[in-house]
Design a protein around this motif. Structure first.
Motif, PDB file in Angstrom:
ATOM      1  N   SER A  32     -36.192   9.826  78.549  1.00 33.58           N
ATOM      2  CA  SER A  32     -35.588   9.137  79.020  1.00 33.58           C
ATOM      3  C   SER A  32     -36.373   9.754  80.365  1.00 33.58           C
ATOM      4  O   SER A  32     -37.681   9.624  81.049  1.00 33.58           O
ATOM      5  CB  SER A  32     -34.512   8.071  79.811  1.00 33.58           C
ATOM      6  N   THR A  33     -36.157  10.845  80.852  1.00 37.89           N
ATOM      7  CA  THR A  33     -36.965  11.967  82.106  1.00 37.89           C
ATOM      8  C   THR A  33     -37.707  11.875  81.707  1.00 37.89           C
ATOM      9  O   THR A  33     -39.359  11.791  81.900  1.00 37.89           O
ATOM     10  CB  THR A  33     -35.709  12.247  82.514  1.00 37.89           C
ATOM     11  N   MET A  34     -38.178  12.213  80.217  1.00 34.83           N
ATOM     12  CA  MET A  34     -39.445  13.058  80.510  1.00 34.83           C
ATOM     13  C   MET A  34     -40.337  11.918  80.074  1.00 34.83           C
ATOM     14  O   MET A  34     -41.981  11.953  80.350  1.00 34.83           O
ATOM     15  CB  MET A  34     -39.234  13.892  79.091  1.00 34.83           C
ATOM     16  N   SER A  35     -39.955  10.399  79.031  1.00 32.60           N
ATOM     17  CA  SER A  35     -40.965   9.878  79.395  1.00 32.60           C
ATOM     18  C   SER A  35     -40.876   8.872  81.160  1.00 32.60           C
ATOM     19  O   SER A  35     -42.299   8.857  81.086  1.00 32.60           O
ATOM     20  CB  SER A  35     -40.186   8.149  78.699  1.00 32.60           C
ATOM     21  N   HIS A  36     -40.569   9.364  82.091  1.00 31.46           N
ATOM     22  CA  HIS A  36     -40.567   8.517  83.053  1.00 31.46           C
ATOM     23  C   HIS A  36     -41.513   9.912  84.130  1.00 31.46           C
ATOM     24  O   HIS A  36     -42.485   9.219  84.351  1.00 31.46           O
ATOM     25  CB  HIS A  36     -40.018   8.831  84.073  1.00 31.46           C
ATOM     26  N   GLU A  37     -41.288  10.679  83.348  1.00 29.04           N
ATOM     27  CA  GLU A  37     -42.516  12.091  84.063  1.00 29.04           C
ATOM     28  C   GLU A  37     -43.668  11.935  83.021  1.00 29.04           C
ATOM     29  O   GLU A  37     -44.461  12.645  84.089  1.00 29.04           O
ATOM     30  CB  GLU A  37     -41.694  13.300  84.087  1.00 29.04           C
ATOM     31  N   LEU A  38     -43.993  11.802  82.133  1.00 22.88           N
ATOM     32  CA  LEU A  38     -45.208  12.066  81.122  1.00 22.88           C
ATOM     33  C   LEU A  38     -46.178  10.733  81.367  1.00 22.88           C
ATOM     34  O   LEU A  38     -47.232  10.955  82.275  1.00 22.88           O
ATOM     35  CB  LEU A  38     -44.823  11.676  79.746  1.00 22.88           C
ATOM     36  N   ARG A  39     -45.021   9.436  81.730  1.00 25.30           N
ATOM     37  CA  ARG A  39     -45.601   8.162  81.938  1.00 25.30           C
ATOM     38  C   ARG A  39     -46.317   7.730  83.328  1.00 25.30           C
ATOM     39  O   ARG A  39     -47.108   7.318  83.823  1.00 25.30           O
ATOM     40  CB  ARG A  39     -44.989   6.419  81.892  1.00 25.30           C
ATOM     41  N   THR A  40     -44.920   8.508  84.317  1.00 27.97           N
ATOM     42  CA  THR A  40     -46.241   8.532  85.810  1.00 27.97           C
ATOM     43  C   THR A  40     -47.753   9.047  85.580  1.00 27.97           C
ATOM     44  O   THR A  40     -48.678   8.007  86.307  1.00 27.97           O
ATOM     45  CB  THR A  40     -45.209   8.952  86.661  1.00 27.97           C
ATOM     46  N   PRO A  41     -48.155   9.776  84.932  1.00 29.06           N
ATOM     47  CA  PRO A  41     -49.429  10.456  85.552  1.00 29.06           C
ATOM     48  C   PRO A  41     -50.490   9.611  84.717  1.00 29.06           C
ATOM     49  O   PRO A  41     -51.508   9.584  84.408  1.00 29.06           O
ATOM     50  CB  PRO A  41     -49.904  12.457  85.607  1.00 29.06           C
ATOM     51  N   LEU A  42     -49.422   9.367  83.222  1.00 29.05           N
ATOM     52  CA  LEU A  42     -50.713   8.558  82.730  1.00 29.05           C
ATOM     53  C   LEU A  42     -50.612   7.132  82.574  1.00 29.05           C
ATOM     54  O   LEU A  42     -51.965   6.376  83.197  1.00 29.05           O
ATOM     55  CB  LEU A  42     -49.700   7.745  81.271  1.00 29.05           C
ATOM     56  N   ASN A  43     -49.888   6.645  84.090  1.00 29.00           N
ATOM     57  CA  ASN A  43     -50.200   5.464  84.566  1.00 29.00           C
ATOM     58  C   ASN A  43     -51.351   5.744  85.699  1.00 29.00           C
ATOM     59  O   ASN A  43     -52.555   4.093  85.872  1.00 29.00           O
ATOM     60  CB  ASN A  43     -48.535   4.802  85.744  1.00 29.00           C
ATOM     61  N   GLY A  44     -51.741   6.943  86.151  1.00 24.95           N
ATOM     62  CA  GLY A  44     -52.095   6.725  86.899  1.00 24.95           C
ATOM     63  C   GLY A  44     -54.092   6.737  86.190  1.00 24.95           C
ATOM     64  O   GLY A  44     -55.212   6.663  86.967  1.00 24.95           O
ATOM     65  N   SER A  85     -58.363   8.192  75.340  1.00 21.22           N
ATOM     66  CA  SER A  85     -57.695   9.311  74.953  1.00 21.22           C
ATOM     67  C   SER A  85     -55.585   9.216  75.785  1.00 21.22           C
ATOM     68  O   SER A  85     -54.498   9.586  74.922  1.00 21.22           O
ATOM     69  CB  SER A  85     -57.635  10.403  75.382  1.00 21.22           C
ATOM     70  N   ALA A  86     -55.664   8.570  76.783  1.00 21.45           N
ATOM     71  CA  ALA A  86     -54.766   8.259  77.533  1.00 21.45           C
ATOM     72  C   ALA A  86     -53.927   7.271  76.557  1.00 21.45           C
ATOM     73  O   ALA A  86     -52.693   7.415  77.110  1.00 21.45           O
ATOM     74  CB  ALA A  86     -55.084   7.769  78.859  1.00 21.45           C
TER      75      ALA A  86
END
Length: 602
Positions: free
Chosen positions: A230-242, A269-270
């Motif tokens: 869950s933590t990794m998801s949050h950290e990965l999805r945040t830059p992907l959101n950008g 790709s994102a």
């Protein structure tokens, strides 16, 4: 006593070992010991009776001697120990009767020994029913004889056929030893088995305790894994959101053709990376039984067109003919189900079909199986002209982290989680996926799902557009601390002529709500000072009804199952997962503003 003779013990153990049950082994051993040791016993008596001239007793012990040898041979060669034991018990019973009515005409010590021997052996060898039978057949004649012979009621005599004192002493001593040993042996076996069961019970208790500890450790490990993911998801999805958000914003600004292609590749790709992250997280949710299907109305026809559009670019890059065939029965119907999970299933199947097809076509066909007033069964089929799958590998591909071959993984990549997730989602729909495939020809994945449905009106079937006219001048407060996410949200809202107010944390957001008027709030859940949950709770406690009732949409990169529940408990109206689709945000803004307008007009 008897176990001092090792060869004898080895012989007896070899015969008894054919039975798996420990009690039956003890019964066989006891029977064999009785028969074996009654051979020298009867032989001694034969010699004694010959010298004593006691013909009647000689005949009886000769029969005993021969019978013991025959029964030993039968048990050794034919394993008929139960039959042999019945014959022994019948012989004992016959001896009791013959003493009463022929040899002794009385009840002497030897007769009582035979009765005790028969009763105990009946219960020990054959259990309760046969035990009671042999006890009755030995005791009832004694009672009958005693009742009918009043002169000798209390008399234990030697009977009309006299024997020498030495022989009589030998007989009763031997019988007493056997009665004592019979009880000793079975008590020994019982104690041994009881101790063994007690030891096994204690070992099982210790094993259960270790298992409980192991399960607790596994649960802790599983929880830690889910927390980590869950933590990794949050950290990965945040830059992907950008990345995805800026790509969407730039694509809407009329870029040049070459820029459009580059942005499309960047966005694709994102989104592919996001898909891989979602697969890993979803698989862990399924393994932890933490996934539930939604039951919301959606337009299936529009969903299928959107799914087709998502994979269109990938198919076009490989010059594949992408076909979509949808039943006309979906017209003016809102399907009740989980559009997100269904999209996940179809995208996994279509992406796989395109990935493993180098030339030819990929098709998605949706047809009606059955329909009634409130339910609709739809058949989904994804067909390709790709590399196909060998028959012996077709079941393996639905296992986690497994592909048809190692070369498949090297040449095409992938996590091997797509099809296992498809299988698990369909199981939740009480459906199964069927595969027909031939190497070098292609594959077809097929499944059927029954959905409830409702008739839709023009308003429901109207496709939402993004021109933003009905959202223009909407006063939106964005509570977000991440600068990239702020930029994405601002650009997304600006295309609908919305100029949002930004608050860098929950505390500032609460202050701005108190000082200004807003129509809606977009709330990040994790912020410094005050997080989204605390801020929403504080807003709902404001004394001004217009401010405390503001619609709040949570924006979060956390995909934990508890998020939706916590969002609802904190008083927020809805939530969107980052990276979010601009169309999804548009729909939620439109829905909430209409609900607020309808409420204010009452």
């Amino acid at each position: 006593m008897i176990h001092l003779y090792k060869p004898l013990e080895k012989f007896v153990h070899g015969i008894a070992s054919v039975e798996p049950d420990a009690i039956d082994q003890a019964r066989i051993k006891l029977l064999l010991y009785i028969l074996i040791l009654y051979v020298p016993y009867s032989a001694i008596l034969i010699v004694a009776y010959i010298f004593g001239g006691e013909t009647q007793h000689l005949i009886r012990v000769a029969i005993i001697f021969s019978s013991c040898l025959l029964l030993l041979a039968a048990i050794y060669f034919f394993k008929v120990w139960k039959t042999a034991s019945h014959l022994v018990l019948c012989s004992l019973t016959l001896a009791v009767w013959s003493n009463l009515f022929y040899y002794v005409h009385n009840i002497n010590v030897a007769t009582l020994q035979l009765i005790w021997f028969a009763c105990a052996l009946g219960f020990y060898m054959h259990g309760l029913k046969w035990g009671w039978f042999y006890a009755a057949t030995n005791v009832i004649p004694v009672l009958f004889y005693t009742a009918s012979d009043s002169q000798n009621y209390f008399y234990l005599g030697a009977g009309p056929y006299m024997v020498s004192q030495q022989i009589y002493l030998f007989v009763i001593s031997y019988n007493f030893l056997w009665i004592i040993y019979l009880h000793y042996y079975f008590f020994k076996v019982f104690t041994h088995n009881f101790n063994k069961l007690t030891t096994t019970k204690n070992e099982l208790k210790e094993l259960n305790e270790k298992l409980r500890t192991t399960l607790e450790d596994l649960q802790s490990t599983s929880n830690a894994r889910m927390d980590f993911l869950s933590t990794m998801s949050h950290e990965l999805r945040t830059p992907l959101n950008g990345v995805i958000g800026i790509s969407n914003a730039l694509l809407l600004q009329n870029p040049r053709k070459d820029q459009t292609e580059n942005l499309a590749v960047l966005k694709f790709s994102a989104e592919n990376l996001l898909l891989l992250i979602n697969d890993v997280l979803d698989f862990n949710k399924f393994e932890s039984n933490k996934v539930e299907l939604e039951h919301i109305p959606f337009d299936m026809a529009i969903l299928l067109k959107n799914i087709n559009s998502i994979v269109q670019l990938k198919a076009r890059e490989k010059m594949l003919d992408l076909q979509l065939e949808v039943t006309k029965d979906l017209k003016n119907k809102m399907i009740i189900g989980d559009p997100t999970r269904l999209t996940q299933v179809l995208l996994n199947l279509l992406n796989n079909a395109i990935k493993f097809t180098e030339r030819g076509s990929v098709a998605l066909g949706v047809h009606t199986v059955s329909i009634n007033e409130d339910h609709l069964s739809l058949s989904f089929a994804v067909t390709d002209s790709g590399i196909g799958i060998a028959t012996e590998k077709q079941q393996d591909i639905f296992e986690p982290f497994t592909q048809a071959s190692s070369s498949t993984s090297r040449n095409y990549g992938g996590t091997g989680l797509g099809l296992p997730i498809v299988k698990k989602v369909l199981m939740m729909y009480n459906s199964t996926i069927k595969l027909m495939s031939m190497p070098g020809v292609g594959s077809m994945f097929h499944f059927v799902i029954e959905f409830p449905y409702q008739q839709s009106n023009a308003e429901n079937s109207h496709q939402l557009n993004n021109n933003g006219k009905e959202l223009a001048d909407l006063k939106v407060l964005v509570a977000e601390d991440n600068p990239i996410n702020v930029l994405v949200i601002k650009k997304t809202l600006e295309q609908w002529n919305i100029k949002p107010v930004i608050a860098a944390n929950g505390k500032i957001a609460l202050q701005k709500v108190v000082e200004n008027d807003f129509d809606i709030i977009l709330m990040d859940l994790y912020m410094p000072e005050m997080d989204g949950y605390e801020t929403a709770g504080a807003i709902r406690k404001l004394s001004d009804p217009a401010k405390s009732g503001l619609p709040i949409i949570a924006l979060t990169a956390d995909v934990n199952n508890s998020v939706a529940l916590k969002v609802k408990e904190s008083g927020m109206n809805d939530y969107l997962s980052k990276p979010f689709d601009p169309n999804d945000l548009f729909q939620k803004l439109r829905k909430l503003t209409r609900e607020k307008s309808a409420a204010s007009s009452l």
